[in-house]
Design a protein around this motif. Structure first.
Motif, PDB file in Angstrom:
ATOM      1  N   UNK A  62       0.842  -1.191   0.000  1.00 15.91           N
ATOM      2  CA  UNK A  62       0.000   0.000   0.000  1.00 15.91           C
ATOM      3  C   UNK A  62       0.879   1.244   0.000  1.00 15.91           C
ATOM      4  N   UNK A  63       0.245   2.400  -0.100  1.00 16.17           N
ATOM      5  CA  UNK A  63       0.968   3.669  -0.135  1.00 16.17           C
ATOM      6  C   UNK A  63       0.154   4.726   0.604  1.00 16.17           C
ATOM      7  N   UNK A  64       0.862   5.706   1.174  1.00 20.52           N
ATOM      8  CA  UNK A  64       0.238   6.840   1.869  1.00 20.52           C
ATOM      9  C   UNK A  64       0.792   8.146   1.286  1.00 20.52           C
ATOM     10  N   UNK A  65       0.027   9.226   1.382  1.00 24.22           N
ATOM     11  CA  UNK A  65       0.527  10.525   0.922  1.00 24.22           C
ATOM     12  C   UNK A  65       1.333  11.254   2.001  1.00 24.22           C
ATOM     13  N   UNK A  66       1.801  10.542   3.002  1.00 23.73           N
ATOM     14  CA  UNK A  66       2.574  11.098   4.117  1.00 23.73           C
ATOM     15  C   UNK A  66       3.577  10.041   4.577  1.00 23.73           C
ATOM     16  N   UNK A  78      10.237  -8.297   7.923  1.00 25.07           N
ATOM     17  CA  UNK A  78      10.907  -7.903   6.678  1.00 25.07           C
ATOM     18  C   UNK A  78      10.049  -6.817   6.040  1.00 25.07           C
ATOM     19  N   UNK A  79      10.640  -5.654   5.857  1.00 23.00           N
ATOM     20  CA  UNK A  79       9.949  -4.480   5.331  1.00 23.00           C
ATOM     21  C   UNK A  79      10.379  -4.250   3.888  1.00 23.00           C
ATOM     22  N   UNK A  80       9.402  -4.070   3.029  1.00 23.14           N
ATOM     23  CA  UNK A  80       9.628  -3.770   1.622  1.00 23.14           C
ATOM     24  C   UNK A  80       9.182  -2.324   1.418  1.00 23.14           C
ATOM     25  N   UNK A  81      10.138  -1.423   1.221  1.00 23.85           N
ATOM     26  CA  UNK A  81       9.858   0.005   1.064  1.00 23.85           C
ATOM     27  C   UNK A  81      10.420   0.421  -0.289  1.00 23.85           C
ATOM     28  N   UNK A  82       9.524   0.533  -1.282  1.00 19.07           N
ATOM     29  CA  UNK A  82       9.993   0.754  -2.643  1.00 19.07           C
ATOM     30  C   UNK A  82      10.845  -0.432  -3.065  1.00 19.07           C
ATOM     31  N   UNK A  91      12.935  -3.321  18.845  1.00 17.36           N
ATOM     32  CA  UNK A  91      13.746  -2.177  19.237  1.00 17.36           C
ATOM     33  C   UNK A  91      14.228  -1.331  18.072  1.00 17.36           C
ATOM     34  N   UNK A  92      14.000  -1.803  16.848  1.00 13.05           N
ATOM     35  CA  UNK A  92      14.444  -1.046  15.681  1.00 13.05           C
ATOM     36  C   UNK A  92      13.273  -0.317  15.029  1.00 13.05           C
ATOM     37  N   UNK A  93      13.623   0.702  14.246  1.00 11.69           N
ATOM     38  CA  UNK A  93      12.636   1.562  13.587  1.00 11.69           C
ATOM     39  C   UNK A  93      12.921   1.562  12.091  1.00 11.69           C
ATOM     40  N   UNK A  94      11.846   1.502  11.291  1.00 12.01           N
ATOM     41  CA  UNK A  94      11.949   1.569   9.827  1.00 12.01           C
ATOM     42  C   UNK A  94      11.157   2.791   9.370  1.00 12.01           C
ATOM     43  N   UNK A  95      11.707   3.537   8.416  1.00 11.37           N
ATOM     44  CA  UNK A  95      11.061   4.735   7.887  1.00 11.37           C
ATOM     45  C   UNK A  95      10.529   4.463   6.486  1.00 11.37           C
ATOM     46  N   UNK A  96       9.260   4.784   6.253  1.00 12.01           N
ATOM     47  CA  UNK A  96       8.637   4.693   4.944  1.00 12.01           C
ATOM     48  C   UNK A  96       8.260   6.084   4.462  1.00 12.01           C
ATOM     49  N   UNK A  97       8.977   6.624   3.479  1.00  7.86           N
ATOM     50  CA  UNK A  97       8.677   7.972   2.994  1.00  7.86           C
ATOM     51  C   UNK A  97       7.327   8.063   2.277  1.00  7.86           C
ATOM     52  N   UNK A  98       6.748   9.224   2.293  1.00  9.66           N
ATOM     53  CA  UNK A  98       5.478   9.496   1.598  1.00  9.66           C
ATOM     54  C   UNK A  98       5.585   9.108   0.137  1.00  9.66           C
ATOM     55  N   UNK A  99       4.505   8.480  -0.362  1.00 10.65           N
ATOM     56  CA  UNK A  99       4.423   8.159  -1.777  1.00 10.65           C
ATOM     57  C   UNK A  99       5.188   6.921  -2.213  1.00 10.65           C
ATOM     58  N   UNK A 100       5.893   6.246  -1.305  1.00 10.80           N
ATOM     59  CA  UNK A 100       6.652   5.044  -1.634  1.00 10.80           C
ATOM     60  C   UNK A 100       5.842   3.821  -1.196  1.00 10.80           C
ATOM     61  N   UNK A 101       5.462   2.936  -2.115  1.00 14.30           N
ATOM     62  CA  UNK A 101       4.715   1.731  -1.737  1.00 14.30           C
ATOM     63  C   UNK A 101       5.518   0.894  -0.738  1.00 14.30           C
ATOM     64  N   UNK A 124      -4.874   7.621   5.752  1.00 10.10           N
ATOM     65  CA  UNK A 124      -5.175   7.689   4.322  1.00 10.10           C
ATOM     66  C   UNK A 124      -4.306   6.637   3.648  1.00 10.10           C
ATOM     67  N   UNK A 125      -4.932   5.684   2.953  1.00  4.82           N
ATOM     68  CA  UNK A 125      -4.172   4.581   2.380  1.00  4.82           C
ATOM     69  C   UNK A 125      -4.793   4.104   1.079  1.00  4.82           C
ATOM     70  N   UNK A 126      -3.935   3.799   0.102  1.00  6.93           N
ATOM     71  CA  UNK A 126      -4.364   3.157  -1.122  1.00  6.93           C
ATOM     72  C   UNK A 126      -3.685   1.790  -1.193  1.00  6.93           C
ATOM     73  N   UNK A 127      -4.499   0.718  -1.201  1.00 10.65           N
ATOM     74  CA  UNK A 127      -3.973  -0.631  -1.333  1.00 10.65           C
ATOM     75  C   UNK A 127      -3.600  -0.875  -2.790  1.00 10.65           C
ATOM     76  N   UNK A 128      -2.446  -1.524  -2.998  1.00  5.44           N
ATOM     77  CA  UNK A 128      -1.927  -1.715  -4.338  1.00  5.44           C
ATOM     78  C   UNK A 128      -1.994  -3.167  -4.814  1.00  5.44           C
ATOM     79  N   UNK A 129      -2.358  -4.083  -3.954  1.00  3.21           N
ATOM     80  CA  UNK A 129      -2.571  -5.464  -4.382  1.00  3.21           C
ATOM     81  C   UNK A 129      -3.641  -6.147  -3.576  1.00  3.21           C
TER      82      UNK A 129
END
Length: 129
Positions: A62-66, A78-82, A91-101, A124-129
């Motif tokens: 999915x993707x968000x505008x923020x 396991x995080x897939x960011x773009x 204890x770890x943090x992952x960052x997902x930038x706006x507009x990146x699925x 606000x979310x758009x599912x992509x699959x």
């Protein structure tokens, strides 16, 4: 270390009020799931709790505008960011930038539990699959 970038005596309250809401019930067995819209608290962020015990399961692409920040509370994901793949543990943090699925999945063994911070007062979310 604290970074003091402003003078305490120059800080003016913006008129906001403290708020309280329950994101999940920690007394219940099983993965935590829930969401609190920032607008319900007068806050600029929306907070979600997501957990699963099933290896390979997780939110679909999915993707968000923020921007979104994922805090891994328990387990391994396991995080897939773009085009980037990140394995993160408790204890770890992952960052997902706006507009990146993006999506993530439980790597196991056991549960993956996250708290996800959406940089928007509403989800606000758009599912992509």
């Amino acid at each position: 270390m604290t970074d003091k970038t402003f003078e305490d005596d120059a800080l003016e309250p913006e008129g906001g009020k403290p708020g309280l809401a329950r994101l999940f019930n920690p007394a219940l067995k099983g993965p935590w799931r829930g969401s609190i819209a920032g607008e319900a608290l007068g806050a600029p962020v929306t907070v979600l709790a997501y957990g699963t015990d099933q290896i390979g399961d997780g939110p679909r692409l999915h993707v968000h505008p923020y921007d979104e920040v994922f805090v891994v509370i328990e387990g391994r994901g396991r995080f897939f960011v773009g085009d980037t793949v990140v394995d993160a543990t408790a204890g770890e943090i992952v960052f997902g930038p706006a507009g990146i699925p993006h999506r993530f999945e439980n790597l196991g063994p056991g549960r993956v539990q996250t708290v996800d911070i959406h940089h928007s007062p509403r989800w606000i979310q758009t599912d992509l699959d």
